[in-house]
Design a protein around this motif. Structure first.
Motif, PDB file in Angstrom:
ATOM      1  N   TRP A  94       0.829  -1.180  -0.075  1.00 48.51           N
ATOM      2  CA  TRP A  94       0.119  -0.135  -0.013  1.00 48.51           C
ATOM      3  C   TRP A  94       0.914   1.207  -0.047  1.00 48.51           C
ATOM      4  O   TRP A  94       0.499   2.273  -0.725  1.00 48.51           O
ATOM      5  N   ASP A  95       1.745   1.277   0.503  1.00 52.27           N
ATOM      6  CA  ASP A  95       2.738   2.486   0.816  1.00 52.27           C
ATOM      7  C   ASP A  95       3.280   2.728  -0.461  1.00 52.27           C
ATOM      8  O   ASP A  95       3.746   3.944  -1.082  1.00 52.27           O
ATOM      9  N   GLN A  96       3.360   1.609  -1.640  1.00 52.58           N
ATOM     10  CA  GLN A  96       3.959   1.915  -2.844  1.00 52.58           C
ATOM     11  C   GLN A  96       2.753   2.120  -3.800  1.00 52.58           C
ATOM     12  O   GLN A  96       3.029   3.228  -4.700  1.00 52.58           O
ATOM     13  N   LEU A  97       1.710   1.886  -3.424  1.00 49.33           N
ATOM     14  CA  LEU A  97       0.515   2.099  -4.360  1.00 49.33           C
ATOM     15  C   LEU A  97      -0.067   3.388  -4.179  1.00 49.33           C
ATOM     16  O   LEU A  97      -0.807   4.151  -5.151  1.00 49.33           O
ATOM     17  N   VAL A 128      -3.690   8.002  -5.411  1.00 42.46           N
ATOM     18  CA  VAL A 128      -4.229   9.462  -5.084  1.00 42.46           C
ATOM     19  C   VAL A 128      -4.376  10.053  -6.231  1.00 42.46           C
ATOM     20  O   VAL A 128      -5.114  10.751  -6.607  1.00 42.46           O
ATOM     21  N   LYS A 129      -3.220  10.004  -7.099  1.00 43.74           N
ATOM     22  CA  LYS A 129      -3.191  10.819  -8.174  1.00 43.74           C
ATOM     23  C   LYS A 129      -4.171  10.365  -9.130  1.00 43.74           C
ATOM     24  O   LYS A 129      -4.875  11.052  -9.869  1.00 43.74           O
ATOM     25  N   LEU A 130      -4.431   9.028  -9.455  1.00 40.75           N
ATOM     26  CA  LEU A 130      -5.245   8.684 -10.315  1.00 40.75           C
ATOM     27  C   LEU A 130      -6.876   9.089  -9.902  1.00 40.75           C
ATOM     28  O   LEU A 130      -7.612   9.597 -10.759  1.00 40.75           O
ATOM     29  N   TYR A 131      -6.862   9.052  -8.616  1.00 48.14           N
ATOM     30  CA  TYR A 131      -8.508   9.299  -8.245  1.00 48.14           C
ATOM     31  C   TYR A 131      -8.599  10.839  -8.392  1.00 48.14           C
ATOM     32  O   TYR A 131      -9.816  11.486  -8.699  1.00 48.14           O
ATOM     33  N   THR A 132      -7.460  11.704  -7.974  1.00 44.13           N
ATOM     34  CA  THR A 132      -7.539  13.151  -8.039  1.00 44.13           C
ATOM     35  C   THR A 132      -7.967  13.486  -9.629  1.00 44.13           C
ATOM     36  O   THR A 132      -8.308  14.648  -9.762  1.00 44.13           O
ATOM     37  N   ARG A 133      -7.288  12.650 -10.431  1.00 42.24           N
ATOM     38  CA  ARG A 133      -7.608  13.198 -12.166  1.00 42.24           C
ATOM     39  C   ARG A 133      -8.740  12.851 -12.261  1.00 42.24           C
ATOM     40  O   ARG A 133      -9.286  13.276 -13.422  1.00 42.24           O
TER      41      ARG A 133
END
Length: 167
Positions: free
Chosen positions: A89-92, A97-102
């Motif tokens: 999870w620390d890697q993903l 977060v970037k994917l969902y904010t985009r």
């Protein structure tokens, strides 16, 4: 006067930039909260289980003695460390977060959060894994009825693609 306008413009840009960063931080925080509610940190759990099963199968196929169980567990632990570095999870999380904010506006994320905190949203989270599994099984069963016909179509197309032999 020109200096005053330049200074005023610089102050406005600085304030606006601060607001943009604050909005971006807030947006990212909402994405992280949604991912938490959606149990996204557990997305890789099936991968871990599959790798553990691969090691256990290899151990069984080698007809290893039960006294070597510690060896299996040692290798499974090493595999978990590798997986943590790749899909932990620390890697993903940063990329998620970037994917969902985009993908979702801050307002949409707030609405998703509200939904997932509601009784219906909680029910969706609890029942969705089983529903997804049952849906996949149902689709597979239905698909099996089409396989013979699809195979006939593939054979017919292959036959038509073969160069025609001259008599």
């Amino acid at each position: 006067m020109r200096r005053l306008k330049t200074l005023f413009a610089a102050v406005l840009l600085t304030c606006a930039a601060g607001q943009v960063f604050a909005d971006a931080d807030s947006h990212a925080a909402d994405a992280e909260r949604f991912l938490q509610l959606a149990n996204a940190d557990k997305l890789a759990v099936p991968v871990y289980a599959q790798v553990q099963q691969m090691f256990a199968k290899r151990f069984a196929d080698a007809k290893a003695a039960q006294s070597q169980q510690a060896l299996l567990e040692s290798y499974q632990a090493k595999a978990n460390v590798l997986l943590d570095k790749a899909v932990g999870w620390d890697q993903l999380k940063p990329d998620m977060v970037k994917l969902y904010t985009r993908t979702f506006s801050e307002q949409e994320l707030k609405e998703l959060i509200a939904f997932y905190q509601s009784p219906l949203g909680e029910k969706v989270m609890k029942t969705m894994p089983a529903l997804t599994e049952q849906s996949a099984r149902l689709t597979q069963q239905k698909l099996e009825t089409a396989v013979p016909a699809v195979n006939k179509l593939l054979a017919a197309m292959s036959a038509e693609l073969q160069p025609k032999k001259k008599p």
